[in-house]
Design an enzyme around this catalytic site. Structure first.
Site, PDB file in Angstrom:
ATOM      1  N   GLY A  60      -7.297  24.888  -1.242  1.00 31.24           N
ATOM      2  CA  GLY A  60      -6.690  24.900  -2.568  1.00 31.24           C
ATOM      3  C   GLY A  60      -5.227  24.515  -2.502  1.00 31.24           C
ATOM      4  N   CYS A  87      -9.165  26.314   5.256  1.00 32.62           N
ATOM      5  CA  CYS A  87      -7.772  26.039   4.899  1.00 32.62           C
ATOM      6  C   CYS A  87      -7.203  27.167   4.022  1.00 32.62           C
ATOM      7  N   TYR A  88      -7.016  26.929   2.717  1.00 28.15           N
ATOM      8  CA  TYR A  88      -6.532  28.031   1.866  1.00 28.15           C
ATOM      9  C   TYR A  88      -7.445  29.247   2.034  1.00 28.15           C
ATOM     10  N   HIS A 174     -10.602  20.742   7.449  1.00 29.86           N
ATOM     11  CA  HIS A 174     -11.608  20.536   6.390  1.00 29.86           C
ATOM     12  C   HIS A 174     -12.889  19.923   6.955  1.00 29.86           C
ATOM     13  N   GLU A 176     -15.612  19.462   5.473  1.00 27.15           N
ATOM     14  CA  GLU A 176     -16.403  18.789   4.439  1.00 27.15           C
ATOM     15  C   GLU A 176     -16.072  17.313   4.270  1.00 27.15           C
ATOM     16  N   SER A 229     -31.170   7.565 -24.056  1.00 27.68           N
ATOM     17  CA  SER A 229     -30.448   6.302 -24.195  1.00 27.68           C
ATOM     18  C   SER A 229     -31.076   5.165 -23.402  1.00 27.68           C
ATOM     19  N   GLY A 231     -30.554   5.288 -20.288  1.00 24.13           N
ATOM     20  CA  GLY A 231     -29.725   5.444 -19.094  1.00 24.13           C
ATOM     21  C   GLY A 231     -30.436   6.340 -18.093  1.00 24.13           C
ATOM     22  N   VAL A 232     -29.852   6.461 -16.917  1.00 24.75           N
ATOM     23  CA  VAL A 232     -30.508   7.177 -15.827  1.00 24.75           C
ATOM     24  C   VAL A 232     -30.731   8.656 -16.159  1.00 24.75           C
ATOM     25  N   ASP A 233     -29.670   9.321 -16.602  1.00 21.86           N
ATOM     26  CA  ASP A 233     -29.734  10.777 -16.742  1.00 21.86           C
ATOM     27  C   ASP A 233     -30.740  11.216 -17.806  1.00 21.86           C
ATOM     28  N   SER A 234     -30.632  10.619 -18.978  1.00 17.68           N
ATOM     29  CA  SER A 234     -31.530  11.066 -20.041  1.00 17.68           C
ATOM     30  C   SER A 234     -32.980  10.668 -19.750  1.00 17.68           C
ATOM     31  N   LYS A 379     -25.330  12.776  -9.168  1.00 14.74           N
ATOM     32  CA  LYS A 379     -26.000  11.551  -9.642  1.00 14.74           C
ATOM     33  C   LYS A 379     -27.011  11.006  -8.623  1.00 14.74           C
ATOM     34  N   ASP A 460     -15.091 -33.811 -25.726  1.00 19.09           N
ATOM     35  CA  ASP A 460     -13.985 -34.533 -26.347  1.00 19.09           C
ATOM     36  C   ASP A 460     -13.452 -33.881 -27.613  1.00 19.09           C
ATOM     37  N   LYS A 515      -8.701   1.172 -11.130  1.00 14.58           N
ATOM     38  CA  LYS A 515      -8.523   2.397 -11.917  1.00 14.58           C
ATOM     39  C   LYS A 515      -8.012   3.472 -10.960  1.00 14.58           C
ATOM     40  N   GLU A 521     -13.691   0.998 -18.741  1.00 15.69           N
ATOM     41  CA  GLU A 521     -13.874   0.307 -20.022  1.00 15.69           C
ATOM     42  C   GLU A 521     -12.504  -0.152 -20.531  1.00 15.69           C
TER      43      GLU A 521
HETATM   44  N1  LIG Z   1     -28.410   5.135 -28.033  1.00 12.24           N
HETATM   45  C1  LIG Z   1     -28.614   6.422 -27.777  1.00 12.24           C
HETATM   46  N2  LIG Z   1     -29.616   7.099 -28.389  1.00 12.24           N
HETATM   47  C2  LIG Z   1     -29.820   8.411 -28.148  1.00 12.24           C
HETATM   48  N3  LIG Z   1     -29.072   9.133 -27.308  1.00 12.24           N
HETATM   49  C3  LIG Z   1     -28.071   8.525 -26.675  1.00 12.24           C
HETATM   50  C4  LIG Z   1     -27.769   7.151 -26.863  1.00 12.24           C
HETATM   51  N4  LIG Z   1     -26.707   6.834 -26.099  1.00 12.24           N
HETATM   52  C5  LIG Z   1     -26.365   7.957 -25.444  1.00 12.24           C
HETATM   53  N5  LIG Z   1     -27.175   8.980 -25.784  1.00 12.24           N
HETATM   54  C6  LIG Z   1     -27.123  10.371 -25.317  1.00 12.24           C
HETATM   55  O1  LIG Z   1     -25.830  10.606 -24.767  1.00 12.24           O
HETATM   56  C7  LIG Z   1     -25.966  11.118 -23.456  1.00 12.24           C
HETATM   57  C8  LIG Z   1     -24.774  10.721 -22.609  1.00 12.24           C
HETATM   58  O2  LIG Z   1     -24.793   9.346 -22.304  1.00 12.24           O
HETATM   59  P1  LIG Z   1     -24.549   8.866 -20.819  1.00 12.24           P
HETATM   60  O3  LIG Z   1     -24.327   7.396 -20.864  1.00 12.24           O
HETATM   61  O4  LIG Z   1     -23.508   9.735 -20.202  1.00 12.24           O
HETATM   62  O5  LIG Z   1     -25.909   9.251 -20.032  1.00 12.24           O
HETATM   63  P2  LIG Z   1     -27.209   8.370 -19.850  1.00 12.24           P
HETATM   64  O6  LIG Z   1     -27.156   7.259 -20.825  1.00 12.24           O
HETATM   65  O7  LIG Z   1     -28.398   9.265 -19.928  1.00 12.24           O
HETATM   66  O8  LIG Z   1     -27.122   7.855 -18.370  1.00 12.24           O
HETATM   67  P3  LIG Z   1     -26.157   6.748 -17.746  1.00 12.24           P
HETATM   68  O9  LIG Z   1     -24.940   7.515 -17.271  1.00 12.24           O
HETATM   69  O10 LIG Z   1     -26.934   6.189 -16.619  1.00 12.24           O
HETATM   70  O11 LIG Z   1     -25.813   5.734 -18.794  1.00 12.24           O
HETATM   71  C9  LIG Z   1     -27.300  10.565 -22.981  1.00 12.24           C
HETATM   72  O12 LIG Z   1     -27.835  11.334 -21.909  1.00 12.24           O
HETATM   73  C10 LIG Z   1     -28.139  10.656 -24.230  1.00 12.24           C
HETATM   74  O13 LIG Z   1     -28.593  11.979 -24.402  1.00 12.24           O
HETATM   75  O1  LIG Z   2     -21.488   8.044 -22.090  1.00 10.16           O
HETATM   76  C1  LIG Z   2     -20.335   7.597 -22.137  1.00 10.16           C
HETATM   77  N1  LIG Z   2     -19.653   7.723 -23.287  1.00 10.16           N
HETATM   78  C2  LIG Z   2     -18.407   7.245 -23.467  1.00 10.16           C
HETATM   79  O2  LIG Z   2     -17.818   7.385 -24.539  1.00 10.16           O
HETATM   80  C3  LIG Z   2     -17.822   6.589 -22.352  1.00 10.16           C
HETATM   81  N2  LIG Z   2     -16.596   5.979 -22.156  1.00 10.16           N
HETATM   82  C4  LIG Z   2     -16.609   5.521 -20.873  1.00 10.16           C
HETATM   83  N3  LIG Z   2     -17.755   5.826 -20.270  1.00 10.16           N
HETATM   84  C5  LIG Z   2     -18.153   5.533 -18.898  1.00 10.16           C
HETATM   85  O3  LIG Z   2     -17.447   6.431 -18.051  1.00 10.16           O
HETATM   86  C6  LIG Z   2     -17.056   5.765 -16.830  1.00 10.16           C
HETATM   87  C7  LIG Z   2     -15.544   5.821 -16.702  1.00 10.16           C
HETATM   88  O4  LIG Z   2     -14.999   5.019 -17.721  1.00 10.16           O
HETATM   89  P1  LIG Z   2     -13.464   4.967 -18.121  1.00 10.16           P
HETATM   90  O5  LIG Z   2     -12.699   4.716 -16.840  1.00 10.16           O
HETATM   91  O6  LIG Z   2     -13.356   3.837 -19.084  1.00 10.16           O
HETATM   92  O7  LIG Z   2     -13.125   6.310 -18.718  1.00 10.16           O
HETATM   93  C8  LIG Z   2     -17.628   4.365 -16.941  1.00 10.16           C
HETATM   94  O8  LIG Z   2     -18.889   4.374 -16.311  1.00 10.16           O
HETATM   95  C9  LIG Z   2     -17.764   4.146 -18.433  1.00 10.16           C
HETATM   96  O9  LIG Z   2     -18.759   3.192 -18.784  1.00 10.16           O
HETATM   97  C10 LIG Z   2     -18.529   6.492 -21.156  1.00 10.16           C
HETATM   98  N4  LIG Z   2     -19.775   7.003 -21.052  1.00 10.16           N
HETATM   99  N1  LIG Z   3      -5.816  22.196   1.809  1.00  8.15           N
HETATM  100  C1  LIG Z   3      -5.475  23.450   1.602  1.00  8.15           C
HETATM  101  O1  LIG Z   3      -6.312  24.304   1.343  1.00  8.15           O
HETATM  102  C2  LIG Z   3      -4.015  23.728   1.585  1.00  8.15           C
HETATM  103  C3  LIG Z   3      -3.710  25.207   1.520  1.00  8.15           C
HETATM  104  C4  LIG Z   3      -2.241  25.495   1.240  1.00  8.15           C
HETATM  105  N2  LIG Z   3      -1.914  25.059  -0.081  1.00  8.15           N
HETATM  106  C5  LIG Z   3      -1.376  24.783   2.291  1.00  8.15           C
HETATM  107  O2  LIG Z   3      -0.631  23.894   1.969  1.00  8.15           O
HETATM  108  O3  LIG Z   3      -1.453  25.148   3.449  1.00  8.15           O
HETATM  109 MG   LIG Z   4     -25.619   5.842 -20.893  1.00 11.89          MG
END
Ligand SMILES: Nc1ncnc2c1ncn2[C@@H]1O[C@H](COP(=O)(O)OP(=O)(O)OP(=O)(O)O)[C@@H](O)[C@H]1O
Ligand SMILES: O=c1[nH]c(=O)c2[nH+]cn([C@@H]3O[C@H](COP(=O)(O)O)[C@@H](O)[C@H]3O)c2[nH]1
Ligand SMILES: NC(=O)CC[C@H](N)C(=O)O
Ligand SMILES: [Mg+2]
Length: 523
Positions: A60, A87-88, A174, A176, A229, A231-234, A379, A460, A515, A521
């Site tokens: 920490g 560490c800490y 560390h 990890e 959406s 996307g992967v998570d949903s 992820k 042209d 970044k 974005e």
């Molecule tokens: N077009 C959409 N219709 C319905 N739900 C949406 C839509 N876009 C986003 N969402 C909701 O918003 C959540 C957050 O979006 P986010 O992009 O973080 O996740 P994701 O789309 O599931 O996965 P990924 O990170 O791979 O894009 C989604 O999990 C989904 O529940």
């Molecule tokens: O679900 C989402 N809703 C949002 O409003 C949103 N804004 C940015 N991103 C995604 O987040 C990651 C980091 O993007 P930024 O550097 O632009 O913040 C990148 O993967 C971006 O595509 C979003 N995802």
């Molecule tokens: N990485 C750490 O946990 C640092 C611990 C404490 N802050 C130090 O400087 O020793």
């Molecule tokens: Mg998405």
């Protein structure tokens, strides 16, 4: 939910003192199939509903001797399980047992060689003479009461310590981070040999317990809704839900008019027809686009989209009439572990750079109970889970796509024709990336439409049209990122195709900003 997993699987508790590496401890343990759960260092031990097999105190940024420094609940020692301070965390053990911690003469940051003194110590089997990574300014100025030295390094006479009679250990480095070459072995020694945690945290086991948990929670008749959406998570969350309760789960995809080319139809086909998810596509594109009319400010666009999402989602959810005659009780969300870590972090909230849209997170007043099956997963674990659930490889490995979609990739005002230009350019760009075999080497790629015009010449004729910016990044966590080093020929090919095939574009540029200072974005 976290509690449930920790009750089923042997769990190592990681108490987070705010180190930037804390979550890596959890990751490393999970990599050898031991479930680990991170909680803030302020966690009251008596409030845990499960008993950990061992406890790790993380590093920490604070100094244990300063006012306001965080300290562990002393009940942790009454658990009578092995404890490892990193560490800490080690300095905290020393502080509690004699206060022999102070600022060192110089900071120690970087590599050191581990010299194990206690050759039979179970913690250090297989790690002697390995490189370890240091990052500290404070140090122990003497042995804590009841402890002995078990390892040293050139600069640290107290590089490793252990209690004389109890399984309590401290290390200054560390384990990890990957720079500590044998750190993973050390963590495994702690978890397996000292804590006797079973290595049974596998995705296969997780699927079984999670499906059972969802069934118990939802009961035999209740129904669940979720925003999906593509996307992967949903997708992964929805597939898991479908495995658990079949068509009592209702997925809603909102076509907001700013999705990728053919996206809604593609999602309907892969998720609905292919994966058997009970999915309804709601075409609300006109509603979104009309609300976005005349709006150029990025934050305003994000808010409009977020609010309209809620509105559409609530309206559509109300149309679903559960077969048991009761109201819908649950809402599925694809929340991941990094989101949870951020909200429990000891470090507190960070500044808002941009408002990330998240449908479910904004739906609190719907009074639905949340189901978040991915809450414990990173992820890459979600991707592994997706593959085991039979979700096609291409879908599992898709680049993330933000909820506000192309609306934040058309800079300035969003109109249907502008969306179409950005969409077509993006489609060509991604197609070429895939064709070149680069898709999985890139974390995220997309095209943006810039609100400027530029002069060109085609056949042209003078042209005076817009500019497309291409973005592609490499990153592991999206918090920091670097641009992807394409070959020149690749960029040449994409630029030429976009200018030739997309009406309204006269010029293509490639974004070479990392970044920070840029974000991923453009808006
Ligand atoms: N077009 C959409 N219709 C319905 N739900 C949406 C839509 N876009 C986003 N969402 C909701 O918003 C959540 C957050 O979006 P986010 O992009 O973080 O996740 P994701 O789309 O599931 O996965 P990924 O990170 O791979 O894009 C989604 O999990 C989904 O529940
Ligand atoms: O679900 C989402 N809703 C949002 O409003 C949103 N804004 C940015 N991103 C995604 O987040 C990651 C980091 O993007 P930024 O550097 O632009 O913040 C990148 O993967 C971006 O595509 C979003 N995802
Ligand atoms: N990485 C750490 O946990 C640092 C611990 C404490 N802050 C130090 O400087 O020793
Ligand atoms: Mg998405």
């Amino acid at each position: 939910m976290a509690e449930e997993v920790s009750k089923v699987f042997d769990t190592i508790l990681v108490l987070d003192f705010g180190s930037q590496y804390s979550h890596l401890i959890t990751r490393r343990l999970r990599e050898f199939n031991i479930y680990a759960e991170m909680l803030p260092c302020t966690q009251k031990i008596s409030e845990l509903s499960w008993k950990p097999k061992g406890v790790i105190l993380s590093g920490g940024p604070y100094s244990v001797y300063e006012d306001g420094a965080p300290h562990v609940d002393h009940d942790v020692f009454a658990l009578d399980v092995p404890i490892l301070g990193i560490c800490y965390g080690m300095q905290e053990l020393a502080w509690i047992n004699g206060k022999q911690v102070a600022r060192g003469e110089k900071r120690e940051y970087g590599p050191a060689t581990l010299n194990v003194v206690d050759k039979v110590s179970p913690l250090f089997q297989g790690v002697d003479h390995s490189r370890v990574w240091m990052s500290h300014g404070d140090k122990l100025h003497g042995l804590p009461t009841g402890f002995k030295v078990i390892a040293t390094s050139d600069n640290s006479p107290y590089c490793g310590i252990s209690h004389e009679s109890k399984p309590i250990y401290g290390i200054q480095f560390h384990p990890e981070v990957t720079h500590s070459t044998h750190g993973k072995i050390l963590l495994k020694n702690f978890a397996v040999d000292l804590c006797h945690a079973q290595q049974n945290w596998t995705m296969e086991n997780f699927i079984d317990t999670e499906i059972q948990r969802i069934r118990n929670l939802v009961g035999p008749t209740a129904e669940v809704i979720g925003a999906v959406s593509g996307g992967v998570d949903s997708t992964v969350a929805s597939k898991l839900m479908t495995e658990a309760i079949g068509d009592r789960f209702h997925a809603l995809l909102v076509d907001n008019g700013v999705l990728r080319l053919n996206e809604a139809a593609m999602v309907k086909e892969t998720l609905g027809d292919g994966l058997g998810i009970n999915l309804t596509v709601v075409d609300a594109s006109e509603e979104f686009l009309s609300k976005l009319k005349g709006v150029a400010d990025p934050e305003k666009k994000r808010k409009i989209i977020g609010n309209t999402f809620i509105h559409v989602f609530e309206r559509e959810a109300a149309k679903i009439k559960p077969r048991d005659g009761k109201d819908i009780e649950f809402l599925l969300q694809g929340t991941l572990y990094p989101d949870v870590i951020e909200s429990i972090s000891f470090k507190g909230p960070s500044q808002t750079i941009k408002t990330h849209h998240n449908v479910g997170g904004l739906l609190e007043d719907m009074k639905l109970k949340l189901i978040e099956p991915l809450r414990e997963l990173f992820k890459d674990e979600v991707r592994h889970l997706g593959e085991l659930l039979g979700i096609p490889h291409d879908l599992v490995w898709r680049h993330p796509f933000p909820g506000p979609g192309i609306a934040i990739r058309v800079l300035g005002e969003v109109t249907p024709s502008q969306v179409q230009i950005a969409r077509m350019a993006d489609h060509i760009y991604i197609e070429e990336i895939k064709r070149a075999g680069l898709y999985h080497k890139i974390a995220q790629a997309f095209a943006c439409l810039l609100p400027v015009k530029s002069v060109g010449v085609m056949g042209d004729q003078r042209t005076y049209e817009q500019v497309i910016a291409l973005r592609a990044i490499e990153t592991s966590d999206f918090m920091t990122a670097d641009w992807f080093p394409f070959e020149h020929d690749f960029l040449k090919r994409v630029a030429s195709r976009i200018v030739n095939e997309v009406d309204g574009v006269a010029r293509v540029t490639y974004d070479i900003t990392s970044k920070p200072p840029a974000t991923v974005e453009w808006e």
